[in-house]
Design an enzyme around this catalytic site. Sequence first.
Site, PDB file in Angstrom:
ATOM      1  N   GLU A 149       0.830  -1.209   0.000  1.00  0.00           N
ATOM      2  CA  GLU A 149       0.000   0.000   0.000  1.00  0.00           C
ATOM      3  C   GLU A 149       0.861   1.253   0.000  1.00  0.00           C
ATOM      4  OE1 GLU A 149      -2.938  -0.325  -0.759  1.00  0.00           O
ATOM      5  OE2 GLU A 149      -3.263  -2.435  -0.278  1.00  0.00           O
ATOM      6  N   HIS A 205       2.085   1.983  -3.424  1.00  0.00           N
ATOM      7  CA  HIS A 205       1.052   2.543  -4.303  1.00  0.00           C
ATOM      8  C   HIS A 205       1.153   4.068  -4.364  1.00  0.00           C
ATOM      9  CE1 HIS A 205      -1.304  -0.521  -6.106  1.00  0.00           C
ATOM     10  NE2 HIS A 205      -1.758  -1.053  -4.979  1.00  0.00           N
ATOM     11  N   ASP A 253       3.517  -4.726  -5.556  1.00  0.00           N
ATOM     12  CA  ASP A 253       3.938  -6.034  -5.045  1.00  0.00           C
ATOM     13  C   ASP A 253       5.452  -6.111  -4.919  1.00  0.00           C
ATOM     14  OD1 ASP A 253       1.396  -7.058  -4.770  1.00  0.00           O
ATOM     15  OD2 ASP A 253       1.410  -8.171  -6.655  1.00  0.00           O
TER      16      ASP A 253
END
Length: 705
Positions: A543, A546, A607
């Site tokens: 996250e 991101h 990832d």
Amino acid sequence: MSPLLPLLLLACGPKDAPPEAAAEAPAPAPDPDAELRAESARDLLAAMDLTADPCSDFYRYACGGFMDHTEIPADQAAWSKSFSVITERNRQILKELLEQAAADPNAGAQVAAEVGLTGADAEAAARDWSLLGGFYGQCMDEAAVETAGMAPLEPVLTAIAKADKKDLGATLGMLQAQGLDGLWSVGVFGDLKDPDTNMAYIEQAGLGLPDRDYYLKDDEGSVALQVAYRAYIAQLLEMSGIDAAQAKKDADDIYAFEKALAQLSLPRDELRDPEKVYNPITIAELDKKAPHLGIAAWAQAIGLPTGKAVSAHDLGWYPALDKLVAKTDARVLRRQMRFNVLSGMANRLPDTWGQARFDFYGKQVLGQQARKDRWKRCTDHANSVLGDALGRHYVARHFAGDSKDIALEMVGFITTSFEGGLTDLDWMDEGTRTVAAEKAEGLTNKIGFPEHFEDYSSMQLGDSYASASLAAARWHTADELSKAGQPVDPTEWFMPATIVNAYYNPLENEMVFPAGILQPPFFHRALPAPANYGAIGMVIGHELTHGFDDSGRKFDKTGQMTEWWAPEVATRFEERAQCVEKQYSEYPAAGEVMVNGKLTLGENIADLGGIKLAWKAWKAYEAQHGAPEPLVSELTNDQLLFVAYAQGWCTEMSPELEKMLVLSDSHSPPRYRVNGPLQNLPTFHEVFQCEAGDAMVREDICEVW
């Protein structure tokens, strides 16, 4: 809480009495933490295939046992070792809460007191309890649903039947105000250029199949599904009272209209670029661009304030749709709206309707063998429309207070690892590196549950399950659209605390980790650190990354979409992102479909960054706290981290679902979410002694963050 140990009193008898045998000491109370660690160790080893070569296929090594011995439950299209297990466990907990509420909707005050809620929190919990009991009770009352029949939909269907082309916008607005699909969708969140103010965003919709490609592909499987979809449309129209021959003709016309709509719709990978889909325009201006759509009438009917600008996903799409609507017969448009209502409400109607929907979408689109039990469907629906009401009661019982502290410590180690890693990136200049570090430092972390739960006190449910569903949808639509043009609430969450998921919001520069995902096997305070860092730590790192993927990097630390990169640094980033896109585009997926490296680029970058950060954070934790005892003798702590990471994605999936996800989802298939990043990670290669030439070692390593 451990049971209290009984106090043993030893009595003295007369001197000449034989001595009494001493009472046996009670067995020590079981240590729940030790039991959880032992169970976790057994589950971890059982899911592995220790005969597989970790340097050839790490997904097989970590998940082979799971793959060999797991059968997908009949009521699922996929089953994972992590998400599915936690979701089912949480669903059972929510079921118990909902059944209690349905049995006694007026017991909310007592229930709130039992978990220690007081004052305004207790009052809100009591109101929530009543709503939850009422809604779940209506859903579970199958006899009442059968008795109500189609009656709750008659006003909506009558309005559609009376509509002419000039009424299209107003009719679509009436439908969407009640949560029923239209030709375009609308949502409200922060303005990309002014993130402190909410804006309405309008984008393409109107397709009954999962993605535009389902209409455009002509392989045998796609054609068969297209035929089945037309049959499903005809089936629902006929069930609603239309003559069979006419229903079949209508289905063909509706399908032809939707196929034309698919042909002008943008591919999903093009919708990922925030700069391209941000097109501020007033409702009046958009209405002039597409006069046959009635966008102004739609906005008025749905309750969208017209005085502020909205953002259209593509200014060319609306005139194109306008031309399609102009040449489409009004009867076809009416029938398409009728079908959308029937299909969207099928699970709220008598069972034959829900079964018909499942037979197409469940069996043929997803590859699911059996419909979920009614209690599961009702629990999921209650959680979707009253998520904060359930979340309030869920976290009061099932989220340990120290879990939040441990999770926040992990976030701290991972954020520090990201900032420290910036100095190792030779493709960044000092100025961009400094601003990137400031953005990471400015991250807001929301753990467990929101500061303020949603207030549902003004929601009024109808007198049947279907009418209650429409009423709840009207409430949510009105609540969301009322925020357009208003200040953003920085405490707002975009998913309930019960959900097994997490997200990064670039407009608030925040990471959100609901209590629902902070559960084993992803996380538990009693699990050894490398297991937690490999599983939930990777999710945290994912996250965070991101915020710096190909989309998130376009937002600064305040959440504003702006260019804060030096041009030459942005170019070097794009070169590294292109390496990742090319890598994943070479992976085969369901049938002859390949992974879409462009569609999945942001998730793949996240990832890769997530597991890299999890590793660095674990080593920082180890340096500060020392190494725990290995969870299993077969793995070192370092190896455990990577296995725990991989097992977060162990999944068995139907071919139909995998095809749908490859075409429509921004995430890569699970096996590539494991092997893809690890093929690029030298620390993984060192831990498992993988060498050049092994399948898990890429010749051209992709590195972004």
